[in-house]
Design a protein around this motif. Structure first.
Motif, mmCIF file in Angstrom:
data_model
loop_
_atom_site.group_PDB
_atom_site.id
_atom_site.type_symbol
_atom_site.label_atom_id
_atom_site.label_comp_id
_atom_site.label_asym_id
_atom_site.label_seq_id
_atom_site.Cartn_x
_atom_site.Cartn_y
_atom_site.Cartn_z
ATOM 1 N N ARG A 151 -72.280 -5.289 9.252
ATOM 2 C CA ARG A 151 -71.668 -6.515 8.747
ATOM 3 C C ARG A 151 -72.719 -7.610 8.605
ATOM 4 N N ASN A 152 -73.622 -7.706 9.581
ATOM 5 C CA ASN A 152 -74.711 -8.672 9.494
ATOM 6 C C ASN A 152 -75.600 -8.391 8.293
ATOM 7 N N ALA A 153 -75.907 -7.108 8.083
ATOM 8 C CA ALA A 153 -76.761 -6.737 6.956
ATOM 9 C C ALA A 153 -76.126 -7.140 5.626
ATOM 10 N N ALA A 154 -74.825 -6.901 5.492
ATOM 11 C CA ALA A 154 -74.129 -7.264 4.256
ATOM 12 C C ALA A 154 -74.101 -8.779 4.068
ATOM 13 N N ALA A 155 -73.787 -9.498 5.139
ATOM 14 C CA ALA A 155 -73.637 -10.953 5.047
ATOM 15 C C ALA A 155 -74.955 -11.647 4.768
ATOM 16 N N LEU A 156 -76.062 -11.066 5.230
ATOM 17 C CA LEU A 156 -77.353 -11.745 5.161
ATOM 18 C C LEU A 156 -78.314 -11.100 4.167
ATOM 19 N N GLY A 157 -77.749 -10.329 3.251
ATOM 20 C CA GLY A 157 -78.510 -9.888 2.087
ATOM 21 C C GLY A 157 -79.529 -8.802 2.306
ATOM 22 N N VAL A 158 -79.338 -7.951 3.313
ATOM 23 C CA VAL A 158 -80.236 -6.812 3.504
ATOM 24 C C VAL A 158 -79.934 -5.764 2.432
ATOM 25 N N ASP A 159 -80.972 -5.216 1.834
ATOM 26 C CA ASP A 159 -80.793 -4.354 0.662
ATOM 27 C C ASP A 159 -80.325 -2.945 0.994
ATOM 28 N N ALA A 160 -80.704 -2.432 2.161
ATOM 29 C CA ALA A 160 -80.317 -1.072 2.533
ATOM 30 C C ALA A 160 -80.519 -0.886 4.026
ATOM 31 N N VAL A 161 -79.832 0.111 4.577
ATOM 32 C CA VAL A 161 -79.940 0.438 5.997
ATOM 33 C C VAL A 161 -80.333 1.909 6.128
ATOM 34 N N PHE A 162 -81.260 2.171 7.052
ATOM 35 C CA PHE A 162 -81.720 3.530 7.342
ATOM 36 C C PHE A 162 -81.450 3.835 8.805
ATOM 37 N N LEU A 163 -80.895 5.010 9.068
ATOM 38 C CA LEU A 163 -80.530 5.416 10.423
ATOM 39 C C LEU A 163 -81.359 6.615 10.847
ATOM 40 N N THR A 164 -81.817 6.620 12.100
ATOM 41 C CA THR A 164 -82.495 7.802 12.622
ATOM 42 C C THR A 164 -81.455 8.878 12.923
ATOM 43 N N PRO A 165 -81.883 10.122 13.106
ATOM 44 C CA PRO A 165 -80.923 11.226 13.240
ATOM 45 C C PRO A 165 -79.895 11.060 14.348
ATOM 46 N N ARG A 166 -80.252 10.380 15.455
ATOM 47 C CA ARG A 166 -79.326 10.285 16.585
ATOM 48 C C ARG A 166 -78.432 9.042 16.545
ATOM 49 N N CYS A 167 -78.518 8.249 15.503
ATOM 50 C CA CYS A 167 -77.641 7.072 15.394
ATOM 51 C C CYS A 167 -76.178 7.485 15.257
ATOM 52 N N ALA A 168 -75.296 6.593 15.682
ATOM 53 C CA ALA A 168 -73.860 6.808 15.518
ATOM 54 C C ALA A 168 -73.493 6.854 14.036
ATOM 55 N N ASP A 169 -72.295 7.292 13.768
ATOM 56 C CA ASP A 169 -71.787 7.424 12.398
ATOM 57 C C ASP A 169 -71.212 6.085 11.939
ATOM 58 N N PRO A 170 -71.791 5.453 10.916
ATOM 59 C CA PRO A 170 -71.248 4.177 10.450
ATOM 60 C C PRO A 170 -69.870 4.286 9.809
ATOM 61 N N LEU A 171 -69.446 5.497 9.448
ATOM 62 C CA LEU A 171 -68.119 5.687 8.871
ATOM 63 C C LEU A 171 -67.087 6.119 9.902
ATOM 64 N N TYR A 172 -67.479 6.162 11.173
ATOM 65 C CA TYR A 172 -66.477 6.394 12.217
ATOM 66 C C TYR A 172 -65.518 5.200 12.229
ATOM 67 N N ARG A 173 -64.262 5.459 12.550
ATOM 68 C CA ARG A 173 -63.198 4.463 12.425
ATOM 69 C C ARG A 173 -63.557 3.121 13.068
ATOM 70 N N ARG A 174 -64.110 3.131 14.282
ATOM 71 C CA ARG A 174 -64.416 1.866 14.959
ATOM 72 C C ARG A 174 -65.553 1.118 14.271
ATOM 73 N N SER A 175 -66.559 1.835 13.803
ATOM 74 C CA SER A 175 -67.649 1.181 13.069
ATOM 75 C C SER A 175 -67.131 0.503 11.812
ATOM 76 N N VAL A 176 -66.306 1.226 11.071
ATOM 77 C CA VAL A 176 -65.742 0.678 9.838
ATOM 78 C C VAL A 176 -64.911 -0.567 10.145
ATOM 79 N N LYS A 177 -64.094 -0.481 11.204
ATOM 80 C CA LYS A 177 -63.210 -1.586 11.569
ATOM 81 C C LYS A 177 -64.001 -2.827 11.957
#
Length: 278
Positions: A147-173
């Motif tokens: 949400r911070n990235a979207a609000a503050l104009g970050v162009d893209a996000v990269f996740l390392t292999p062990r990061c959580a799933d951004p499309l998991y229900r709680r992340s999305v919420k």
């Protein structure tokens, strides 16, 4: 127009996508493997559709049918109308917002392709910024950081292999659907993939607490045209390997004896301080 189907049996196989939503480990494995994610609440469902995600089905308690009538009329996917107690038995929790949708995931872009797209020469006076999150495992923190990235104009996000799933229900919420609008992908080899950033001309800046770090204001003053901000996991921060691979070490100055910020809060400060118009 979607077909509106009333279901009274919690074991109905048509509700398979919604079973056991509170079982984090199960859903973390199931959802990517089955190519789906769950959008919860009217606003998030609408934002997922606006972002071009295909709906597999929708699960609504009766009072939400009229609220979502325009969506029901527009999509071909089945819509299951259920009583609140049945929804709770299926999902494992009381669905406060009364509306869930199972959405189809999109294929993730290759990291190099996504970097190349954000790495085009920026207009004069502006710049390109991306975020790189290493091993952030808390879904709420990851959602807030998106949400911070979207609000503050970050162009893209990269996740390392062990990061959580951004499309998991709680992340999305927590992200309020921002995960649908910020381009992102997952790296496959870390920290070796940091070379992809260098190949595209990005300076990699690692957020850490070292006294050898420059301040975030000093980093911003350098006006790098292509900047990758690296933030690490909760508690430990970035790994030694990631710090060794970074071009710059950066700290957010603290007062009142506080040693650090939550990673989501730190991301907001870093994104704001380095915005092109700052």
């Amino acid at each position: 127009m979607a077909e509106l189907i009333t279901i009274t049996d919690p074991d109905d196989p048509r509700l398979h996508d919604y079973t056991g939503l509170t079982d984090v480990e199960l859903r973390r494995r199931r959802e990517p493997a089955e190519g789906l994610f769950i959008a919860e609440g009217e606003k998030v469902i609408r934002r997922a559709r606006q972002a071009g995600y295909e709906m597999r089905s929708m699960l609504l308690s009766a009072k939400w049918v009229d609220v979502m009538r325009d969506v029901i009329d527009e999509v071909p996917a089945p819509v299951y109308a259920v009583q609140p107690d049945l929804a709770e038995r299926v999902t494992g929790y009381h669905v406060h917002r009364g509306a869930l949708a199972s959405m189809q995931r999109k294929p993730l872009p290759a990291a190099g392709e996504l970097l190349a797209g954000t790495g085009e020469e920026p207009p004069t006076g502006s710049g390109r910024r991306v975020a790189l999150f290493e091993d952030i495992v808390d879904h709420a923190n990851l959602g807030a950081a998106f949400r911070n990235a979207a609000a503050l104009g970050v162009d893209a996000v990269f996740l390392t292999p062990r990061c959580a799933d951004p499309l998991y229900r709680r992340s999305v919420k927590v992200s309020m659907g921002a995960v649908f609008h910020v381009p992102w992908t997952r790296l496959t080899s870390w920290p070796a993939d940091i070379e992809l950033f260098r190949e595209q001309g990005f300076v990699t800046a690692a957020l850490c607490l070292s006294e050898k770090s420059i301040t975030i204001d000093e980093l911003a003053a350098l006006r790098h045209e292509k900047l990758a901000l690296m933030l690490g996991t909760e508690g430990e921060g970035l790994s030694v390997e990631a710090l060794r691979a970074a071009d710059e070490w950066v700290r957010i100055p603290m007062a009142a004896g506080v040693d650090s910020l939550n990673v989501a809060a730190a991301s907001a400060v870093a994104f704001y301080a380095t915005r092109p118009s700052a």
